[in-house]
Design a protein around this motif. Structure first.
Motif, PDB file in Angstrom:
ATOM      1  N   PHE A  37       0.837  -1.211   0.000  1.00 20.59           N
ATOM      2  CA  PHE A  37       0.000   0.000   0.000  1.00 20.59           C
ATOM      3  C   PHE A  37       0.870   1.258   0.000  1.00 20.59           C
ATOM      4  O   PHE A  37       0.568   2.241  -0.687  1.00 20.59           O
ATOM      5  N   GLU A  38       1.945   1.255   0.790  1.00 26.30           N
ATOM      6  CA  GLU A  38       2.836   2.420   0.854  1.00 26.30           C
ATOM      7  C   GLU A  38       3.471   2.701  -0.512  1.00 26.30           C
ATOM      8  O   GLU A  38       3.753   3.860  -0.851  1.00 26.30           O
ATOM      9  N   ALA A  39       3.672   1.621  -1.297  1.00 29.02           N
ATOM     10  CA  ALA A  39       4.292   1.781  -2.621  1.00 29.02           C
ATOM     11  C   ALA A  39       3.269   2.082  -3.710  1.00 29.02           C
ATOM     12  O   ALA A  39       3.629   2.218  -4.886  1.00 29.02           O
ATOM     13  N   GLY A  40       1.990   2.196  -3.332  1.00 30.38           N
ATOM     14  CA  GLY A  40       0.961   2.560  -4.298  1.00 30.38           C
ATOM     15  C   GLY A  40      -0.014   1.465  -4.653  1.00 30.38           C
ATOM     16  O   GLY A  40      -0.913   1.674  -5.474  1.00 30.38           O
ATOM     17  N   GLY A  41       0.108   0.279  -4.069  1.00 32.37           N
ATOM     18  CA  GLY A  41      -0.831  -0.797  -4.337  1.00 32.37           C
ATOM     19  C   GLY A  41      -2.200  -0.506  -3.732  1.00 32.37           C
ATOM     20  O   GLY A  41      -2.314   0.223  -2.743  1.00 32.37           O
ATOM     21  N   THR A  42      -3.245  -1.071  -4.319  1.00 27.27           N
ATOM     22  CA  THR A  42      -4.602  -0.849  -3.814  1.00 27.27           C
ATOM     23  C   THR A  42      -5.369  -2.170  -3.806  1.00 27.27           C
ATOM     24  O   THR A  42      -5.117  -3.070  -4.609  1.00 27.27           O
ATOM     25  N   ALA A  43      -6.309  -2.261  -2.869  1.00 30.22           N
ATOM     26  CA  ALA A  43      -7.207  -3.410  -2.768  1.00 30.22           C
ATOM     27  C   ALA A  43      -8.625  -2.876  -2.603  1.00 30.22           C
ATOM     28  O   ALA A  43      -8.815  -1.701  -2.275  1.00 30.22           O
ATOM     29  N   PRO A  44      -9.651  -3.689  -2.867  1.00 31.47           N
ATOM     30  CA  PRO A  44     -11.031  -3.210  -2.703  1.00 31.47           C
ATOM     31  C   PRO A  44     -11.276  -2.665  -1.298  1.00 31.47           C
ATOM     32  O   PRO A  44     -10.750  -3.204  -0.313  1.00 31.47           O
ATOM     33  N   GLU A  45     -12.051  -1.612  -1.216  1.00 31.16           N
ATOM     34  CA  GLU A  45     -12.348  -1.007   0.085  1.00 31.16           C
ATOM     35  C   GLU A  45     -13.008  -2.033   1.002  1.00 31.16           C
ATOM     36  O   GLU A  45     -13.918  -2.751   0.610  1.00 31.16           O
ATOM     37  N   GLY A  46     -12.516  -2.111   2.233  1.00 29.50           N
ATOM     38  CA  GLY A  46     -13.077  -3.033   3.212  1.00 29.50           C
ATOM     39  C   GLY A  46     -12.591  -4.457   3.094  1.00 29.50           C
ATOM     40  O   GLY A  46     -13.035  -5.335   3.841  1.00 29.50           O
ATOM     41  N   ALA A  47     -11.657  -4.730   2.158  1.00 32.57           N
ATOM     42  CA  ALA A  47     -11.166  -6.101   1.981  1.00 32.57           C
ATOM     43  C   ALA A  47     -10.358  -6.528   3.197  1.00 32.57           C
ATOM     44  O   ALA A  47      -9.591  -5.744   3.758  1.00 32.57           O
ATOM     45  N   ASP A  48     -10.537  -7.797   3.599  1.00 32.51           N
ATOM     46  CA  ASP A  48      -9.719  -8.313   4.683  1.00 32.51           C
ATOM     47  C   ASP A  48      -8.351  -8.715   4.142  1.00 32.51           C
ATOM     48  O   ASP A  48      -8.081  -8.606   2.942  1.00 32.51           O
ATOM     49  N   GLU A  49      -7.463  -9.177   5.030  1.00 31.71           N
ATOM     50  CA  GLU A  49      -6.092  -9.479   4.613  1.00 31.71           C
ATOM     51  C   GLU A  49      -6.039 -10.571   3.552  1.00 31.71           C
ATOM     52  O   GLU A  49      -5.255 -10.489   2.610  1.00 31.71           O
ATOM     53  N   GLU A  50      -6.856 -11.604   3.710  1.00 35.54           N
ATOM     54  CA  GLU A  50      -6.822 -12.705   2.750  1.00 35.54           C
ATOM     55  C   GLU A  50      -7.226 -12.230   1.360  1.00 35.54           C
ATOM     56  O   GLU A  50      -6.614 -12.601   0.358  1.00 35.54           O
ATOM     57  N   THR A  51      -8.270 -11.402   1.291  1.00 39.17           N
ATOM     58  CA  THR A  51      -8.721 -10.877   0.003  1.00 39.17           C
ATOM     59  C   THR A  51      -7.678  -9.951  -0.596  1.00 39.17           C
ATOM     60  O   THR A  51      -7.378 -10.011  -1.802  1.00 39.17           O
ATOM     61  N   ALA A  52      -7.110  -9.061   0.237  1.00 42.60           N
ATOM     62  CA  ALA A  52      -6.118  -8.110  -0.257  1.00 42.60           C
ATOM     63  C   ALA A  52      -4.875  -8.828  -0.782  1.00 42.60           C
ATOM     64  O   ALA A  52      -4.317  -8.452  -1.825  1.00 42.60           O
ATOM     65  N   LEU A  53      -4.447  -9.883  -0.078  1.00 40.40           N
ATOM     66  CA  LEU A  53      -3.278 -10.622  -0.545  1.00 40.40           C
ATOM     67  C   LEU A  53      -3.580 -11.322  -1.869  1.00 40.40           C
ATOM     68  O   LEU A  53      -2.725 -11.372  -2.769  1.00 40.40           O
TER      69      LEU A  53
END
Length: 424
Positions: A280-296
């Protein structure tokens, strides 16, 4: 009456029962004739022990096989319904509860997702209690039939007189939480049903050594890779297995702050929580509200697109850096313990999977001493996301075997069962 070595006749009988039960459990069905050389017991001792175990309902006949010119030999096996265990995995995203028969066939399961304040003590206690009630009700099993409840938790577990198992989970904000006492208060389980609480990495190691990729190894390290990281060492010198706080080795002086509060821990770079934070700090994004498993999963899909499209260079760079940190952390385990195998499990380890593994192996070999690095195999665990739950259920089963298949009298502040290696 005790012999010169201090062992009584009762001890010998218990040991004989344990030997027969374990051989039937891991290698059965077996005949009485085969049990002799497998256990080292005389034919008379085998006959007596088998008769006792059949009378107790722990062993049953399982067909027959032809013998050389004689009568067919009756095969024996452990009776699946003669005991039941519950395994609980207090994980980063959910509490998973499973009910198993004596052969570790799952009979019922319950999952309780963890939301905000996921490690709030009262909430965890409530999830465990409710889940135990759910699986017993779902399978129609009375609580008095349980051999015990095994629970895998994050942190260091200490046995304290009058309190039982106390959890020191610095990374989750648990400071000497008397988890066993809290679970006992208001529980519907009889006092005769023991709790076996241990570190989640150790229960993962227990499962992989008994049934997974560690079976047959003389020494191994089993790594739990989830939101954070941990490990379990099993070796001839640590025969019962020991959880090691591998995630809190310092890998970078004055590095990132770990959730334990220290600077530069491996977990600040290698756990899924820190991996995603760096993405995320490097600019990556995941769906809003996603948990860790989904984000990974989103991050991995970007790094390794299924359609062969262009990979996300940011996700690839973070994963390569993470592989180097994991490999460097494994090199410490290789140099310190010289294991035959290192097995990577946990939900994040399994998600990262085979694409991540070659880079981890490469960095582990680069940072480790050459001789032990050439002898170790670094592999994925085989038991999937339920391994901690299965390993937790093994804790009461191992204790049951250690007592020769007899339920011991309940005692206050019960000790956790040893994480025995697979008998060979």
């Amino acid at each position: 009456m005790a012999g010169r070595n201090g062992r009584t006749v009762r001890d010998l009988r218990r040991g004989n029962r344990t030997a027969v039960l374990q051989r039937l459990y891991f290698d059965g069905p077996l005949s009485r004739f085969e049990l002799g050389p497998a256990t080292g017991l005389s034919s008379g001792s085998v006959s007596n022990v088998v008769a006792e175990l059949i009378s107790d309902g722990l062993v049953e006949e399982a067909g027959s096989v032809d013998s050389d010119g004689g009568r067919p030999r009756i095969l024996l096996r452990v009776a699946p319904g003669s005991g039941h265990m519950i395994g609980v995995d207090v994980g980063e995203t959910r509490v998973r509860i499973g009910l198993f028969d004596l052969t570790l066939t799952e009979l019922a399961r319950a999952e309780h997702p963890l939301e905000q304040q996921r490690y709030e003590v009262d909430g965890i206690v409530g999830h465990v209690r409710d889940g135990i009630a759910e699986v017993l009700s779902g399978a129609g099993i009375g609580p008095e039939r349980l051999l015990g409840v095994g629970i895998g938790v994050p942190g260091i577990v200490e046995r304290v007189p009058q309190l039982g198992s106390v959890v020191h989970g610095q990374t989750i904000g648990w400071d000497a939480v008397p988890l066993e006492r809290l679970l006992r208060e208001g529980s519907e389980l009889p006092e005769s049903v023991p709790y076996f609480i241990d570190n989640g990495a150790r229960t993962l190691g227990q499962a992989e050594m008994w049934f997974g990729a560690g079976r047959g190894a003389g020494n191994a390290v089993v790594v739990l890779f989830g939101s954070g990281v941990g490990a379990c060492l099993v070796s001839p010198d640590v025969d019962h297995g020991r959880a090691v706080e591998w995630g809190h080795l310092t890998v970078r002086v004055r590095g990132r702050r770990c959730r334990c509060g220290a600077l530069g821990c491996l977990e600040a770079y290698a756990g899924a929580e820190s991996l995603l934070a760096r993405w995320f700090e490097a600019g990556g994004t995941a769906p809003e509200g996603a948990d860790e498993e989904t984000a990974l999963a989103v991050m991995l899909a970007g790094a390794y697109p299924a359609d062969g499209g262009e990979a996300d260079p940011v996700a690839l760079a973070v994963l390569e850096e993470t592989a180097e940190y994991v490999g460097a952390g494994l090199s410490d385990l290789i140099n310190l313990f010289q294991p035959e195998r290192i097995l990577i499990g946990g939900w994040a380890g399994l998600q990262l999977g085979t694409r991540f593994l070659p880079a981890v192996r490469r960095y582990a070999a680069a940072y480790a001493l050459r001789h032990p690095a050439q002898k170790v195999a670094v592999e994925l665990g085989r038991l999937g996301p339920d391994a901690v739950t299965v390993g937790a259920a093994i804790l009461p089963l191992a204790d049951f075997f250690a007592h020769g298949g007899r339920r011991p009298d309940p005692v206050p502040a019960r000790r956790t069962a040893p994480a025995q290696r697979v008998p060979r």
